[in-house]
Design a protein around this motif. Sequence first.
Motif, PDB file in Angstrom:
ATOM      1  N   PHE A  47      42.220  45.594  45.230  1.00 20.01           N
ATOM      2  CA  PHE A  47      43.613  45.632  44.799  1.00 20.01           C
ATOM      3  C   PHE A  47      43.693  45.722  43.282  1.00 20.01           C
ATOM      4  O   PHE A  47      42.810  45.240  42.580  1.00 20.01           O
ATOM      5  CB  PHE A  47      44.337  44.338  45.216  1.00 20.01           C
ATOM      6  CG  PHE A  47      44.329  44.074  46.682  1.00 20.01           C
ATOM      7  CD1 PHE A  47      45.362  44.507  47.488  1.00 20.01           C
ATOM      8  CD2 PHE A  47      43.273  43.385  47.274  1.00 20.01           C
ATOM      9  CE1 PHE A  47      45.349  44.250  48.854  1.00 20.01           C
ATOM     10  CE2 PHE A  47      43.260  43.121  48.633  1.00 20.01           C
ATOM     11  CZ  PHE A  47      44.306  43.564  49.425  1.00 20.01           C
ATOM     12  N   HIS A  48      44.787  46.310  42.802  1.00 27.27           N
ATOM     13  CA  HIS A  48      45.067  46.205  41.372  1.00 27.27           C
ATOM     14  C   HIS A  48      46.474  45.670  41.209  1.00 27.27           C
ATOM     15  O   HIS A  48      47.281  45.667  42.144  1.00 27.27           O
ATOM     16  CB  HIS A  48      44.830  47.519  40.617  1.00 27.27           C
ATOM     17  CG  HIS A  48      45.696  48.659  41.043  1.00 27.27           C
ATOM     18  ND1 HIS A  48      47.006  48.806  40.646  1.00 27.27           N
ATOM     19  CD2 HIS A  48      45.431  49.723  41.840  1.00 27.27           C
ATOM     20  CE1 HIS A  48      47.504  49.913  41.165  1.00 27.27           C
ATOM     21  NE2 HIS A  48      46.579  50.486  41.897  1.00 27.27           N
ATOM     22  N   SER A  49      46.756  45.174  40.018  1.00 29.78           N
ATOM     23  CA  SER A  49      48.069  44.592  39.752  1.00 29.78           C
ATOM     24  C   SER A  49      49.141  45.667  39.922  1.00 29.78           C
ATOM     25  O   SER A  49      48.868  46.870  39.846  1.00 29.78           O
ATOM     26  CB  SER A  49      48.122  44.006  38.345  1.00 29.78           C
ATOM     27  OG  SER A  49      47.822  45.012  37.394  1.00 29.78           O
ATOM     28  N   ALA A  50      50.369  45.233  40.163  1.00 26.11           N
ATOM     29  CA  ALA A  50      51.463  46.169  40.410  1.00 26.11           C
ATOM     30  C   ALA A  50      51.652  47.137  39.241  1.00 26.11           C
ATOM     31  O   ALA A  50      52.038  48.284  39.437  1.00 26.11           O
ATOM     32  CB  ALA A  50      52.753  45.407  40.690  1.00 26.11           C
ATOM     33  N   ASP A  51      51.343  46.681  38.019  1.00 24.22           N
ATOM     34  CA  ASP A  51      51.484  47.560  36.853  1.00 24.22           C
ATOM     35  C   ASP A  51      50.246  48.434  36.641  1.00 24.22           C
ATOM     36  O   ASP A  51      50.211  49.263  35.737  1.00 24.22           O
ATOM     37  CB  ASP A  51      51.793  46.753  35.594  1.00 24.22           C
ATOM     38  CG  ASP A  51      50.690  45.773  35.226  1.00 24.22           C
ATOM     39  OD1 ASP A  51      49.613  45.799  35.859  1.00 24.22           O
ATOM     40  OD2 ASP A  51      50.915  44.971  34.302  1.00 24.22           O
TER      41      ASP A  51
END
Length: 135
Positions: A47-51
Motif C-alpha cells: 500500500f501507499h499513502s493516499a497522497d
Amino acid sequence: MTRRDELLALADRVEAATGADTLLDALVSAAVNDAVLEVQDGCRAAFHSADGARWVSVPVLPYTASIDAALTLVPSGWRIHTGDFTIRDWSMAADCESATATVIGRDGPEHGHASTPALAITAAALRALAQETPE
C-alpha cells in the motif's frame, strides 16, 4: 469519487462476492486505513499513502472470511444486529443461501445482505463508515 462513494461502492462489491476474497480484504484494508492498494498477491499486499508520498504498512484482516475480523470494522458506538435474537449486541442468523446484517448508529441503520455472514457484516460496516465520513 469521494471517500464516501468509494466505501459505498466497496460495500456493493462485498455484497456481490460469493465467498472469502483476499483481494476484497486488501481493498477493505486500504479503504479503512486511507491508503491505496498498489499490489496484491494472495496474502501479501503493498500500500501507499493516499497522497502517494510514501509506502505504508496496513494490516490485512480476513474481513470476507471471518466474522471476528468483519466485526472490527463496525464503528465505535454502533451496534450490530444480524438476526431475530441478540447475543452480546450481535447475533447470527443465516440460511443456506444468504445472510443479513444491520449496523445501527446515531443516524439510522445500514444494511448488508450477502452470501455469508462475514460478507454481510463487512458490507454493513462499510456503509456505516461511509455514513460517518464527511462528504
